[in-house]
Design an enzyme around this catalytic site. Structure first.
Site, PDB file in Angstrom:
ATOM      1  N   GLY C 128       0.824  -1.203   0.000  1.00  9.45           N
ATOM      2  CA  GLY C 128       0.000   0.000   0.000  1.00  9.45           C
ATOM      3  C   GLY C 128       0.859   1.254   0.000  1.00  9.45           C
ATOM      4  CB  SER C 130       0.625   4.385  -5.623  1.00  7.04           C
ATOM      5  OG  SER C 130       1.852   4.061  -6.201  1.00  7.04           O
ATOM      6  CB  SER C 162      -0.721  -5.650  -6.542  1.00  6.87           C
ATOM      7  OG  SER C 162       0.274  -5.630  -5.554  1.00  6.87           O
ATOM      8  CD  GLU C 246      14.970  -9.240  -8.918  1.00  5.63           C
ATOM      9  OE1 GLU C 246      16.153  -9.271  -9.331  1.00  5.63           O
ATOM     10  OE2 GLU C 246      14.036  -8.853  -9.615  1.00  5.63           O
ATOM     11  CB  THR C 375       7.404   7.567 -15.120  1.00 10.07           C
ATOM     12  OG1 THR C 375       8.252   8.609 -14.622  1.00 10.07           O
ATOM     13  CG2 THR C 375       6.056   7.633 -14.443  1.00 10.07           C
ATOM     14  CD  GLU C 377       8.414  10.347 -18.642  1.00 14.11           C
ATOM     15  OE1 GLU C 377       8.063   9.456 -17.855  1.00 14.11           O
ATOM     16  OE2 GLU C 377       8.038  10.394 -19.825  1.00 14.11           O
TER      17      GLU C 377
END
Lengths: 378, 377, 393
Positions: C128, C130, C162, C246, C375, C377
């Site tokens: 948990g 984002s 997820s 990882e 991202t 960027e």
């Protein structure tokens, strides 16, 4: 030279944009992607009332007598709205083909119906070879008394499942190579016995179909144009359809750009709008360059086609360029939107999927580059 | 798995870097480029003192008996510094066929002289068709008594003008498999009937046209067996391609370093341009290209040096380095702005070399095609 | 240098291969990150996790003292093979993120309590982190945790959690000092029992129709203070350890390489009109190009794995591997669509769809590649600033 749009065209654009924003919100677009029919008769009826289906048809056939260039303006707005439904196949692939190749009787019978929104049409051109090459036409039409009997499979026929009439591109001559000679067009009633339509499932939720013709009888009078001489008609329509598709694509690209720029201004990360970061600024600059370039190259081709000038090169340049530009624009748009744009509910995916769907339609970028190369004498 | 160089290799790298920056600064590079010989005999002699020319030559022939990975280190440094010289053609093109296929007598005669810097070698392979495959070899060697008589033209023979010997790739049998019927001949570059003409190139690397007009070569000068020269050639080309890639990777690294340094020091709008995201991302991409090139090159070099089948990896490395070097130099010029386009700036030296390296031993498309063939496409 | 795997490692790769061939029914195939779609597949995946645990493979990268095998390189091989073959069952959140963080920062009590359930595959953890307003700029997250007696009380919203609908527990980043500057010094790392009252899960369907993610709302959720990992307001360090265990990103590359290999196979076969795509020089060039990128992606990932196996902490190298791997994945999807033309547009459940090359789906999945978990960027920023030492903007 006049690179601006006429006042009428600007008005058409504005009307179309206002109408579609109200009548065709993205919620409807998403709903129609899941819907088997793929359009609502309500919206279809309203578009007919505005005269859109007959926009580029002559007044004598109940059309508005406007030009192909005007149609391109309208299609751009439709691409912006991701308008679902059979407008493109009915008007561009159906109506313009009948206008091009039909005899007086056929025009009288079909064009007013199209203009009134009473008939849905499509063209059954591609086959399992998925190619726009005349050599790939293998569906046969064999004369039998007053009829022709059609057999074979057409694939990637848009809206065949709801079409009242199909313009079927057939082969009527054996031997003599598999080239342009020996291709004949027929107007086929979509409900003829022997026709089986299967809806395919596609990335953009557009309604592509497989049609199998199992000894489908078509009266001889439904032949469009001359026997064996159908390919030049198809080539001409393909040219128009390709430009029309490009117009739709730039509308979509413009929408993706507008959304992304707006988001870049409002989304705050690291205490400032992300649009203040140079990486995002350059993404936006690259997008607007792509959209603008695409619009120019598309309208150059549309104008030539509209004026009846030779446009093979321009059309192929446009499709080769716009295919890749639309893809780049949607990709960067997603990059700017980040996670939120990756959600099913967001509007960005609508454009990404349509860009993907448009890429191979009427020939991929590589296909059209090859045509450009040929035109250059290579 | 061990993805580091050995300590010895690190030392070799350091000494090579020191040597080159001392002996061959950019003023010297420019001077040598403009010279008729295209290399500096003095530097050449000093390189020999360091044992560089004999790096791959077994110790029994006065060489250092080192491996391809060591050579990669040297070539990276040469590419980084830029050293106009017949080093690659001697060490990676001329020497391997002799080491690989030469008779004891040939080895004894030639290799010690290469090691000592006395003999410069090159390879005469390509012809006006400019291809590196066996079917491009048309130059004829006809058997006449104890000799072969050579007739034809070789093109893009680097440093033929400075060479003492050329390994000439000749056709001794036509028809059928183009790889069958190719013979390698050791030819004295001063033999009667040989006409060597250097031409001006982007890389200023003394590419020559070599015309053979009834040149007689004793049969004893066959390297390897009659008609069976191509496998030796293929192996040689693998090594030479690795060496070329190493040189390119070194050049990329130099361009990256220059560009990063400039981005940190050049101030516009009151801040170093390297603090702007557009420049940062361009440099990040350059860095990515350098690192990917290095990694794939090292893997290819390792496979060649281990004697593993490496045709695919070598093709991958060359194709990748071609595109990477090109883009890195283009972006390097972009970072530098106008100053990078001036004749006096070092960027141009690398830019020209990136262009010259691209077609050498196969351009990107031909390497991709080789990969496609390896994939059974 | 030595680019080869040891005979033991090669043997292990074969073992994994055989294991998957034995255990996974044909036709089942995971998406990016080992995600599966249906409930049946999910149950199967959980079974696989337990089988992996029973073989000692699930936590093989862990140090021996925690029941692992110190086998980092082998775990990367496991990861690569499983993902290439589309086999479900690997557990990234618990095994690959939380556990290493607990080992480094947790109390003895926490380790004893939580590690066994992770190693056995019995307890499923979700991440948990984002939030709607905190993506690239994660430290600006606003989910609040306020101390109240022996508990923290949590209020706020997370996104992209997820497997939330299946998870037993969540490792959560919360703000415990909203005024802290820099912002990451006000963040704490909490372990939340997902049975706690006040948690609402709302599924978040992606444009690729994945249903593995959720929005999670926390409404006065009470978490005992003993579930704080590391110090209060120092959770960022814990999070960095979790994210750093990882970093090869091999799973993504394996999946993309699988797609390249399928496209190569596709190109060799005659199409409905008898045409063999591989005869087209453009197709040959494009496929060769994809294959090349796959090989390079793999080397970059191995390099990161190898560095980690040596106990090093790759920084920009990992950003590079990730950036290259993500763009590779997109390139494959895009070129695959091109090669397949109109057929590429068909979804996998459509008539006429190619059953091997599911490029329509791959192209949608690939959109997220350069966005999720940093991202492109952000990766380029890291490469420029940490790798090249360029000044901050």
């Amino acid at each position: 030279m006049d690179l601006g749009f006429s006042e009428e065209q600007e008005m058409l654009r504005k009307t179309a944009r206002d109408f579609l924003e109200t009548e065709c919100p993205t919620s409807l677009v998403k709903e129609m992607a899941e819907d088997e029919q793929g359009y609502t008769s309500e919206l279809w009826g309203k578009m007919a009332e505005l005269g859109w289906m007959g926009l580029a048809l002559p007044e004598e056939h109940d059309g508005m007598g406007m030009s192909f260039l005007d149609l391109a303006v309208l299609l751009e707005e439709m691409g912006r709205a991701c308008l679902p439904g059979p407008f493109f196949s009915t008007v561009v692939l159906g109506g313009l083909t009948i206008l091009e190749a039909g005899n007086e009787e056929q025009k009288k019978e079909f064009l007013p119906k199209i203009a009134a929104g009473e008939a849905i049409l499509t063209m059954a051109l591609t086959e399992p070879s998925a190619s726009y090459d005349p050599a790939s036409i293998t569906v046969k039409a064999v004369p039998d008394k007053d009829d022709y009997v059609i057999s074979g499979t057409k694939l990637f026929v848009e809206n065949a499942h709801i079409a009242d009439y199909l313009i079927c591109v057939t082969r009527t001559k054996d031997g003599a190579g598999k080239g342009e000679d020996g291709i004949t067009l027929f107007l086929v009633d979509g409900k003829s016995p022997g026709i089986t339509t299967t809806l395919l499932k596609t990335i953009a939720g557009d309604k592509q179909c497989e049609i199998t013709f199992d000894n489908v009888r078509v009266p001889q009078k439904n032949m469009l144009g001359e026997r064996d001489k159908g390919w030049p008609v198809v080539a001409k329509i393909l040219q128009k359809a390709t430009v029309a598709k490009c117009a739709e694509m730039i509308g979509g690209a413009q929408a993706a750009l507008d959304m992304s720029v707006a988001y870049a201004k409002e989304r705050i990360q690291f205490g400032r709008p992300i649009g203040s970061f140079q990486a995002i600024q350059h993404h936006c600059a690259n997008m607007v360059t792509d959209v603008d370039g695409s619009r120019f190259i598309t309208y150059q081709a549309a104008w030539k086609v509209s004026e009846g000038l030779p446009a093979v090169m321009e059309v192929s340049m446009a499709k080769a360029w716009v295919s890749e530009a639309y893809r780049r624009v949607t990709q960067l748009g997603h990059q700017i939107h980040g996670g939120i744009g990756f959600c099913m509910d967001h509007d960005m995916p609508l454009y990404f999927k349509r860009a993907k769907a448009a890429e191979p339609t009427f020939g991929s970028a590589d296909w059209h580059r090859e045509i450009v190369a040929r035109e250059l004498g290579l | 798995m061990d993805l580091d160089f050995t300590e010895e290799q690190d030392m070799l790298r350091n000494s090579a870097r020191d040597f080159l920056s001392t002996e061959c600064d950019k003023a010297m590079v420019r001077q040598i480029e403009e010279s008729e010989e295209g290399y500096s005999p003095e530097i050449w002699r000093k390189m020999a003192e360091l044992g560089w020319q004999g790096l791959l030559i077994p110790e029994e022939y006065d060489g250092m008996g080192m491996g391809l990975m060591d050579l990669v280190v040297i070539f990276e440094e040469i590419g980084r510094n830029i050293l106009p010289s017949p080093f690659l053609v001697t060490v990676a093109l001329g020497t391997p066929p002799i080491v690989e296929g030469g008779s004891e007598e040939q080895k004894k005669e030639i290799l010690p002289r290469v090691s000592s810097g006395e003999a410069i070698l090159t390879l005469a392979l390509t012809e006006p068709s400019a291809g590196y495959t066996a079917d491009c070899v048309e130059l004829k060697a006809d058997a006449q008594g104890d000799s072969f008589v050579l007739n034809g033209t070789k093109l893009f023979v680097e440093f033929a003008s400075a060479s003492d010997y050329m390994v000439v790739v000749a056709r001794t049998k036509s028809g059928g498999d183009p790889e069958n019927g190719i013979t390698l001949l050791l030819v004295d570059s001063k033999s009667p009937g040989i006409k060597i003409e250097p031409f001006a190139t982007t890389g200023m690397d003394k590419q020559c046209e070599v015309v053979f007009d009834n040149v007689s070569v004793p049969k004893g000068n066959i390297i390897g067996e009659l008609d069976k020269g191509w496998p030796i050639m293929a192996k040689t080309l693998e090594k030479a391609t690795v060496a070329k890639c190493a040189e390119m990777v070194g050049g990329m690294q130099a361009v990256l370093d220059m560009s990063v340094a400039y981005a940190k020091e050049r101030v516009q709008y009151g801040r170093p341009i390297g603090s702007f995201q557009a420049i940062q991302h361009m440099l990040a991409d350059m860095y990515l290209r350098v690192e990917t090139s290095k990694n794939i090159l090292y893997q290819a070099a390792w496979m060649v040096s281990e004697g593993l089948p490496a045709a695919e990896k070598v093709a991958i490395a060359k194709g990748w380095c071609n595109e990477a070097y090109k883009k890195v130099t283009e972006d390097g010029v972009e970072v530098h702005g106008a100053i990078g386009t001036t004749r006096d700036h070092d960027m141009g030296l690398y830019y020209r070399r990136s262009k010259a390296a691209e077609p050498t031993f196969g351009d990107t498309e031909s390497q991709r095609e080789l990969v496609a063939q390896q994939l059974g496409l | 240098m030595d680019f080869s795997f040891s005979p033991d490692e090669e043997k292990f790769r074969q073992e994994v291969h055989d294991f998957v061939a034995r255990e996974v029914p044909p036709g089942l195939e995971t998406g990016v990150g080992g995600f599966v779609e249906s409930e049946d597949e999910w149950q199967f995946a959980r079974g696989m996790t337990q089988k992996l645990a029973a073989k000692g493979w699930l936590s093989m990268a862990w140090p021996k003292e925690y029941g692992g095998q110190d086998a980092h390189m082998k775990s990367v091989i496991l990861n690569e093979e499983m993902n290439y073959l589309g086999a479900p069952g690997l557990d990234f959140g618990g095994v690959g993120m939380l556990a290493p963080a607990l080992m480094a920062h947790g109390t003895e009590e926490q380790k004893k309590r939580f590690l066994p359930g992770i190693a056995s595959g019995d307890v499923l953890w979700c991440q948990g982190w984002s939030e709607p307003g905190a993506g690239s700029d994660l430290p600006s997250l606003t989910t609040r945790a306020v101390e109240d007696g022996d508990d923290f009380v949590i209020n706020g919203q997370k996104v992209w959690t997820s497997h939330a609908q299946h998870a037993n527990w969540c490792f959560l980043l919360v703000k415990t000092d909203p005024d802290a500057e820099p912002k990451h010094r006000g963040i704490s790392f909490l372990l939340v029992d997902f049975k706690a009252p006040g948690i609402t899960i709302s599924p978040l369907i992606t444009m690729a129709d994945e249903r593995a993610f959720s929005e999670v709302f926390y409404d006065n959720v009470r978490v005992p203070k003993e579930n704080l990992v590391g110090e209060k307001n120092r959770g960022w360090r814990v999070a960095m350890t979790a994210a750093g265990f990882e970093r090869s990103g091999i799973y993504r590359i394996a999946l993309a390489r699988r797609n390249v290999d399928r496209l190569i196979q596709y190109a060799k076969e005659p199409q409905p009109d008898g045409r063999v795509p591989a005869k087209d020089p453009l197709v040959r060039q494009n496929l060769a190009d994809l294959y090349v990128e796959g090989e390079i992606s793999r080397i970059l990932a191995y390099r990161v794995a190898w560095q980690q196996a040596q106990g090093l902490q790759p920084e920009w190298e990992a950003s590079m591997a990730r950036l290259f791997g993500c763009e590779f994945q997109q390139h494959v999807a895009h070129t695959g669509m091109e090669i397949m033309g109109l057929y590429g547009l068909l979804r996998e459940n459509s008539k006429w769809a190619n059953t091997e090359c599911k490029m329509a789906r791959q192209s949608l999945l690939a959109v997220g590649a350069t966005i999720a978990a940093g991202t492109s960027e952000v990766q380029r920023n890291a490469i420029a600033m940490r790798g090249l030492g360029l000044p901050r903007g």
